[in-house]
Enzyme design. Sequence first.
Site, PDB file in Angstrom:
ATOM      1  N   LYS A  52       3.659   1.167   7.282  1.00  0.00           N
ATOM      2  CA  LYS A  52       4.674   1.336   6.224  1.00  0.00           C
ATOM      3  C   LYS A  52       5.730   2.297   6.734  1.00  0.00           C
ATOM      4  O   LYS A  52       5.445   3.112   7.605  1.00  0.00           O
ATOM      5  CB  LYS A  52       4.019   1.933   4.967  1.00  0.00           C
ATOM      6  N   ASP A 105      10.692  -3.293   0.820  1.00  0.00           N
ATOM      7  CA  ASP A 105       9.867  -2.685  -0.237  1.00  0.00           C
ATOM      8  C   ASP A 105      10.898  -2.149  -1.242  1.00  0.00           C
ATOM      9  O   ASP A 105      12.036  -2.651  -1.256  1.00  0.00           O
ATOM     10  CB  ASP A 105       8.977  -1.572   0.347  1.00  0.00           C
TER      11      ASP A 105
HETATM   12  O1  2IT Z   1       3.874  -3.669  -0.268  1.00  0.00           O
HETATM   13  C1  2IT Z   1       4.029  -4.717   0.404  1.00  0.00           C
HETATM   14  O2  2IT Z   1       3.069  -5.450   0.674  1.00  0.00           O
HETATM   15  C2  2IT Z   1       5.358  -5.034   0.871  1.00  0.00           C
HETATM   16  N1  2IT Z   1       6.271  -4.283   0.580  1.00  0.00           N
HETATM   17  C3  2IT Z   1       5.585  -6.234   1.733  1.00  0.00           C
HETATM   18  C4  2IT Z   1       5.215  -5.954   3.146  1.00  0.00           C
HETATM   19  C5  2IT Z   1       5.567  -7.052   4.130  1.00  0.00           C
HETATM   20  O3  2IT Z   1       5.413  -6.779   5.337  1.00  0.00           O
HETATM   21  O4  2IT Z   1       5.978  -8.148   3.743  1.00  0.00           O
END
Ligand code: 2IT
Length: 463
Positions: A140, A180
């Site tokens: 993340k 996100d």
């Molecule tokens: O919280 C999540 O799963 C997302 N923001 C999507 C993450 C992604 O790599 O598509």
Amino acid sequence: MLCQKKIIVTYKTFNIMKVNEIMANLEAKHPGENEYLQAVREVLETIEEEYNKHPEFEAAKIVERIVEPDRIFTFRVTWVDDKGQVQTNLGYRVQFNAALGAYKGGLRFHPKVNVSMLKFLGFEQIFKNSLTNLPLGGGKGGADFDPVGKSDAEIMRFCQAFMYELWRNIGPDQDSPAGDVGVGGREIGYLYGAYKKLAREHSTGALTGKSYGWGGSLIRPEATGFGAIYYVERMVKQQGDKMEGKRIALSGFGNVAWGAATKAVELGAKVVAISGPDGVCEIPDGITKEMIDYMLDMRASNRNKVEDMATKFPGKAKFTAGKKAWIVKCDIAMPCAFQNELAEEDAKMLLANGVKYVAEVSNMGCQPAAIAAIQAAKVPFGPGKAVNAGGVATSGLEICQNAGHINWTAPEVDQKLHKIMNDIYDMCVEHGKMADGTINYVKGANIAGFMRVAKAMVAQGII
Ligand code: 2IT
């Protein structure tokens, strides 16, 4: 004989996970990282019993290893605003766990972003990605940049400055970020443009959530919300009930709430509330197609005000300042905005108003006391890492299409997404079935997600 006995005693005494000891160590090591500590505690408490049936996990110290990220990048992001003034923000990427695949997870742009928030999100992402059954590790990232009120040119310059630092650490086989909160299709476009220029290669799998036509997947924008409704539909069916006519309260009005509203209406349910940081919009007759389309304009305006919906549709949407979506009477409550947005008093109000299902679509959308109250009332509760996994799952499908230089049709992607959500639901039931016949979806999701990662970590040795 004696020797054998001693081994057994040693195993029983030492080879088990002790949640309180581990948490005390983590609290001492990472004081004040409350969201991260909350997310870790929930997972450890629910997997403890199952974990302790696997001495090979404890022998490899899986828990001590899995709770710490592989690495965290922190970097300064300096850019120039429209007034010509120099601005500095902090950017991060948490590469948490790569047992199942390259790091994968979104980027959050929000003024409150800090290491604790991204560590909690990265930790959750490990198990969520595992549940998709795709080869995705967990990560993340983001920045304490506030997109509210920024011009398009400012957003572009910020994304470019962010990528000056991040580009070396991402790539389809290394780490693939996505959107996100505060990062949608527009931002991914600017981020990808900068990445391509700096890396000097058209490596589309380095980022997901791209627009269709240059590497993006159809249904990716809808995927988190669609997937959430597919999961909720199974929760409803499990009770011998149906989606048709159900009143749904959603919080937020961003990409996730938009996707959930679209699919909910398609299945004959009624979305009776959406919300924003400024308050709640009650929609007694249910959200319409025009209102759902308008959610996209609201997001693109960068105003971050749900009141705009009531201004645009007077008589249909009623705005109340300073209140949450949970004041609206509903059958299904789905937090779609931010962590810990649904507190214990909100849960109590929902329960008093007869809520029948609660499903987190935001990551860790409910506070622990709220979950406890909902579960104590025997109201089925779906945890974020299972309910919202459709987003990252479809990112995984986007990477597949990029690697194969192909584009699947919308029904092809939707069908794969639907199957993944059904499989996740089934895994949660398999691992979450309680003695009294009820299903603890939190426990089921954590155990199913954890097992796959832990087995991969054992197989890959001490690294
Ligand atoms: O919280 C999540 O799963 C997302 N923001 C999507 C993450 C992604 O790599 O598509």
